[in-house]
Design a protein around this motif. Structure first.
Motif, PDB file in Angstrom:
ATOM      1  N   LEU A  54      14.448 -10.723  -0.028  1.00 34.46           N
ATOM      2  CA  LEU A  54      14.234  -9.293  -0.263  1.00 34.46           C
ATOM      3  C   LEU A  54      12.760  -8.966  -0.498  1.00 34.46           C
ATOM      4  O   LEU A  54      12.430  -7.843  -0.863  1.00 34.46           O
ATOM      5  CB  LEU A  54      15.051  -8.833  -1.481  1.00 34.46           C
ATOM      6  N   GLY A  55      11.893  -9.929  -0.262  1.00 33.09           N
ATOM      7  CA  GLY A  55      10.477  -9.720  -0.516  1.00 33.09           C
ATOM      8  C   GLY A  55       9.882  -8.557   0.246  1.00 33.09           C
ATOM      9  O   GLY A  55       9.128  -7.757  -0.314  1.00 33.09           O
ATOM     10  N   ILE A  56      10.239  -8.437   1.522  1.00 38.30           N
ATOM     11  CA  ILE A  56       9.698  -7.341   2.324  1.00 38.30           C
ATOM     12  C   ILE A  56      10.192  -5.995   1.802  1.00 38.30           C
ATOM     13  O   ILE A  56       9.432  -5.027   1.726  1.00 38.30           O
ATOM     14  CB  ILE A  56      10.073  -7.520   3.809  1.00 38.30           C
ATOM     15  N   VAL A  57      11.486  -5.952   1.442  1.00 35.68           N
ATOM     16  CA  VAL A  57      12.049  -4.704   0.906  1.00 35.68           C
ATOM     17  C   VAL A  57      11.329  -4.307  -0.377  1.00 35.68           C
ATOM     18  O   VAL A  57      10.973  -3.136  -0.578  1.00 35.68           O
ATOM     19  CB  VAL A  57      13.563  -4.863   0.646  1.00 35.68           C
ATOM     20  N   VAL A  58      11.097  -5.273  -1.243  1.00 34.58           N
ATOM     21  CA  VAL A  58      10.414  -5.009  -2.505  1.00 34.58           C
ATOM     22  C   VAL A  58       8.968  -4.576  -2.248  1.00 34.58           C
ATOM     23  O   VAL A  58       8.444  -3.679  -2.911  1.00 34.58           O
ATOM     24  CB  VAL A  58      10.453  -6.251  -3.416  1.00 34.58           C
ATOM     25  N   PHE A  59       8.332  -5.203  -1.262  1.00 33.93           N
ATOM     26  CA  PHE A  59       6.957  -4.840  -0.909  1.00 33.93           C
ATOM     27  C   PHE A  59       6.878  -3.389  -0.433  1.00 33.93           C
ATOM     28  O   PHE A  59       6.007  -2.623  -0.852  1.00 33.93           O
ATOM     29  CB  PHE A  59       6.437  -5.776   0.180  1.00 33.93           C
ATOM     30  N   ALA A  61       9.011  -0.982  -1.095  1.00 31.25           N
ATOM     31  CA  ALA A  61       9.318  -0.109  -2.228  1.00 31.25           C
ATOM     32  C   ALA A  61       8.106   0.035  -3.142  1.00 31.25           C
ATOM     33  O   ALA A  61       7.801   1.129  -3.624  1.00 31.25           O
ATOM     34  CB  ALA A  61      10.505  -0.662  -3.012  1.00 31.25           C
ATOM     35  N   ALA A  62       7.407  -1.073  -3.373  1.00 28.40           N
ATOM     36  CA  ALA A  62       6.209  -1.017  -4.209  1.00 28.40           C
ATOM     37  C   ALA A  62       5.130  -0.164  -3.570  1.00 28.40           C
ATOM     38  O   ALA A  62       4.435   0.600  -4.243  1.00 28.40           O
ATOM     39  CB  ALA A  62       5.684  -2.430  -4.461  1.00 28.40           C
ATOM     40  N   PHE A  63       4.984  -0.285  -2.257  1.00 25.54           N
ATOM     41  CA  PHE A  63       3.993   0.510  -1.524  1.00 25.54           C
ATOM     42  C   PHE A  63       4.341   1.993  -1.636  1.00 25.54           C
ATOM     43  O   PHE A  63       3.466   2.845  -1.847  1.00 25.54           O
ATOM     44  CB  PHE A  63       3.952   0.076  -0.061  1.00 25.54           C
ATOM     45  N   CYS A  64       5.620   2.330  -1.502  1.00 20.98           N
ATOM     46  CA  CYS A  64       6.053   3.727  -1.631  1.00 20.98           C
ATOM     47  C   CYS A  64       5.722   4.272  -3.015  1.00 20.98           C
ATOM     48  O   CYS A  64       5.210   5.393  -3.144  1.00 20.98           O
ATOM     49  CB  CYS A  64       7.554   3.845  -1.375  1.00 20.98           C
ATOM     50  N   LEU A  65       6.027   3.497  -4.040  1.00 17.51           N
ATOM     51  CA  LEU A  65       5.718   3.916  -5.399  1.00 17.51           C
ATOM     52  C   LEU A  65       4.208   4.046  -5.579  1.00 17.51           C
ATOM     53  O   LEU A  65       3.724   4.991  -6.208  1.00 17.51           O
ATOM     54  CB  LEU A  65       6.281   2.907  -6.398  1.00 17.51           C
ATOM     55  N   GLY A  66       3.456   3.107  -5.017  1.00 20.33           N
ATOM     56  CA  GLY A  66       1.999   3.153  -5.121  1.00 20.33           C
ATOM     57  C   GLY A  66       1.399   4.392  -4.498  1.00 20.33           C
ATOM     58  O   GLY A  66       0.431   4.956  -5.017  1.00 20.33           O
ATOM     59  N   GLU A  67       1.966   4.835  -3.380  1.00 19.88           N
ATOM     60  CA  GLU A  67       1.460   6.059  -2.747  1.00 19.88           C
ATOM     61  C   GLU A  67       1.640   7.270  -3.653  1.00 19.88           C
ATOM     62  O   GLU A  67       0.792   8.161  -3.678  1.00 19.88           O
ATOM     63  CB  GLU A  67       2.177   6.299  -1.414  1.00 19.88           C
ATOM     64  N   VAL A  94       1.364  -2.738   8.425  1.00 16.25           N
ATOM     65  CA  VAL A  94       1.461  -1.492   9.201  1.00 16.25           C
ATOM     66  C   VAL A  94       2.807  -0.820   8.964  1.00 16.25           C
ATOM     67  O   VAL A  94       2.886   0.398   8.720  1.00 16.25           O
ATOM     68  CB  VAL A  94       1.251  -1.774  10.706  1.00 16.25           C
ATOM     69  N   THR A  95       3.877  -1.593   9.036  1.00 16.55           N
ATOM     70  CA  THR A  95       5.224  -1.037   8.842  1.00 16.55           C
ATOM     71  C   THR A  95       5.378  -0.424   7.452  1.00 16.55           C
ATOM     72  O   THR A  95       5.906   0.691   7.297  1.00 16.55           O
ATOM     73  CB  THR A  95       6.284  -2.127   9.044  1.00 16.55           C
ATOM     74  N   ALA A  96       4.922  -1.152   6.433  1.00 13.68           N
ATOM     75  CA  ALA A  96       5.041  -0.657   5.065  1.00 13.68           C
ATOM     76  C   ALA A  96       4.168   0.572   4.844  1.00 13.68           C
ATOM     77  O   ALA A  96       4.569   1.509   4.133  1.00 13.68           O
ATOM     78  CB  ALA A  96       4.649  -1.754   4.079  1.00 13.68           C
ATOM     79  N   ALA A  97       2.979   0.593   5.433  1.00 12.12           N
ATOM     80  CA  ALA A  97       2.088   1.742   5.280  1.00 12.12           C
ATOM     81  C   ALA A  97       2.705   2.997   5.891  1.00 12.12           C
ATOM     82  O   ALA A  97       2.650   4.082   5.299  1.00 12.12           O
ATOM     83  CB  ALA A  97       0.734   1.453   5.921  1.00 12.12           C
ATOM     84  N   ILE A  98       3.286   2.860   7.076  1.00 12.03           N
ATOM     85  CA  ILE A  98       3.936   4.009   7.725  1.00 12.03           C
ATOM     86  C   ILE A  98       5.108   4.501   6.883  1.00 12.03           C
ATOM     87  O   ILE A  98       5.291   5.708   6.676  1.00 12.03           O
ATOM     88  CB  ILE A  98       4.401   3.633   9.139  1.00 12.03           C
ATOM     89  N   ALA A  99       5.920   3.554   6.373  1.00 15.24           N
ATOM     90  CA  ALA A  99       7.062   3.934   5.544  1.00 15.24           C
ATOM     91  C   ALA A  99       6.598   4.620   4.266  1.00 15.24           C
ATOM     92  O   ALA A  99       7.175   5.642   3.846  1.00 15.24           O
ATOM     93  CB  ALA A  99       7.895   2.697   5.198  1.00 15.24           C
ATOM     94  N   ALA A 100       5.550   4.082   3.612  1.00 11.95           N
ATOM     95  CA  ALA A 100       5.061   4.653   2.359  1.00 11.95           C
ATOM     96  C   ALA A 100       4.466   6.037   2.574  1.00 11.95           C
ATOM     97  O   ALA A 100       4.687   6.958   1.776  1.00 11.95           O
ATOM     98  CB  ALA A 100       4.020   3.726   1.731  1.00 11.95           C
ATOM     99  N   CYS A 101       3.695   6.199   3.653  1.00 10.03           N
ATOM    100  CA  CYS A 101       3.105   7.512   3.942  1.00 10.03           C
ATOM    101  C   CYS A 101       4.186   8.543   4.249  1.00 10.03           C
ATOM    102  O   CYS A 101       4.086   9.703   3.822  1.00 10.03           O
ATOM    103  CB  CYS A 101       2.131   7.400   5.116  1.00 10.03           C
ATOM    104  N   THR A 102       5.209   8.126   4.985  1.00  7.62           N
ATOM    105  CA  THR A 102       6.315   9.029   5.305  1.00  7.62           C
ATOM    106  C   THR A 102       7.069   9.432   4.044  1.00  7.62           C
ATOM    107  O   THR A 102       7.436  10.601   3.861  1.00  7.62           O
ATOM    108  CB  THR A 102       7.270   8.369   6.310  1.00  7.62           C
ATOM    109  N   PHE A 103       7.310   8.467   3.162  1.00  9.34           N
ATOM    110  CA  PHE A 103       7.996   8.754   1.900  1.00  9.34           C
ATOM    111  C   PHE A 103       7.180   9.727   1.052  1.00  9.34           C
ATOM    112  O   PHE A 103       7.723  10.704   0.502  1.00  9.34           O
ATOM    113  CB  PHE A 103       8.227   7.458   1.128  1.00  9.34           C
TER     114      PHE A 103
END
Length: 232
Positions: A54-59, A61-67, A94-103
Motif C-alpha cells: 500500500l506504499g504507493i496509495v499512502v504516498f 494520500a500524503a501528497f494530496c494532504l500536502g497540497e 508524475v502520477t501522484a502530482a497529477i492526483a494531488a493537484c486534481t484533489f
C-alpha cells in the motif's frame, strides 16, 4: 423568494461540510500510515516502505494532504526517487502530482470561493484574469514552470477554467516539470555516479526556481493589465 434565500444560505454550509469530510478522509488515511510527520524525505520514505504493497496509495494520500496544507512538492519528489529510484520514481511522482493537484483543485473549487472571498488573496487572484484569457495555454505554462505548487491550484480553482482545460494543461505541463525535478534530485542525493557535479545540479535547480518566479511575475502583471482593460 424566501425559499431561494434559504437555499442560498445553506450552500456555503453544505460546501464547507463537504470540504471538511474530504479533508478528514485524507487526514485519517495519512495518519493510518504515519505520514503526518513531514520531517524529511527519509522519514516519509520509511513510512511508505513500512506500508508494504500500500506504499504507493499512502504516498498519493500524503501528497494530496500536502497540497492542501502547502507542503513543498520537492519533498515528495525526493521521496519518490528515494523509494522507487529511476525511472519508476518519475512515473510515481508524475502520477501522484497529477492526483494531488486534481484533489486540491476539486476541494478548493467545492468550498474555496466561500472560504476565501472575505480574505486578502490579491496575490493569487491576480492570476485569474490571465488564466481565464487563455485557460489551456496558461495552465500548461504554470504547471511547466511552477509544477505542483499549491498556490497554482488555488488560482486555477478560483478562476472559471473548465475541468477539461485543467486536466489537459496539468498533464502536459506537470509531466516534464516533475521529471526534471526527480532526475535532478536523484543526481543530487541518491545516485552514486552522477552525470553532472552536485554544484551543477544546484545551479539547475536554482535556474528552474528563477524561471518559475519570473513566470509568476509576468502572469500577475498580465492579469493586472487584463483587469484594468476590463475595468475590474
Amino acid at each position: 423568494m424566501t425559499a431561494s434565500r434559504h437555499q442560498a444560505r445553506r450552500r456555503p454550509a453544505a460546501r464547507f461540510l463537504a470540504l471538511a469530510l474530504l479533508a478528514c478522509g485524507v487526514y485519517l488515511l495519512a495518519d493510518s500510515g504515519g505520514l503526518l510527520e513531514f520531517l524529511d524525505p527519509e522519514t516519509l520514505a520509511d513510512r511508505i516502505r513500512s506500508s508494504g504493497s500500500l506504499g504507493i496509495v499512502v504516498f498519493v494520500a500524503a501528497f494530496c494532504l500536502g497540497e492542501l496544507v502547502q507542503v513543498p512538492g520537492t519533498l515528495f519528489f525526493a521521496t519518490a526517487v528515494g523509494v522507487w529510484g529511476l525511472p519508476a520514481g518519475v512515473i510515481v511522482g508524475v502520477t501522484a502530482a497529477i492526483a494531488a493537484c486534481t484533489f486540491a483543485f476539486a476541494t478548493v473549487r467545492l468550498a474555496g470561493r466561500w472560504v476565501l472571498d472575505g480574505r486578502s488573496l490579491e496575490a493569487i487572484q491576480r492570476f485569474v484574469p490571465a488564466i481565464e484569457s487563455a485557460p489551456l495555454r496558461t495552465t500548461v505554462l504554470l504547471r511547466l514552470t511552477l509544477g505542483a505548487s499549491p498556490p497554482v491550484n488555488w488560482a486555477l480553482a478560483l478562476s472559471a477554467i473548465g475541468w477539461r482545460e485543467f486536466l489537459i494543461g496539468t498533464v502536459i505541463g506537470i509531466t516534464p516539470n516533475v521529471t526534471a525535478y526527480v532526475w535532478l534530485l536523484d543526481q543530487l542525493a541518491f545516485t552514486s555516479e552522477p552525470v553532472i557535479p552536485k554544484w551543477g545540479v544546484v545551479a539547475l535547480l536554482l535556474v528552474l526556481v528563477g524561471i518559475g518566479v519570473q513566470v509568476n511575475r509576468r502572469l500577475q502583471r498580465r492579469g493586472d493589465r487584463i483587469a484594468r482593460d476590463r475595468g475590474d
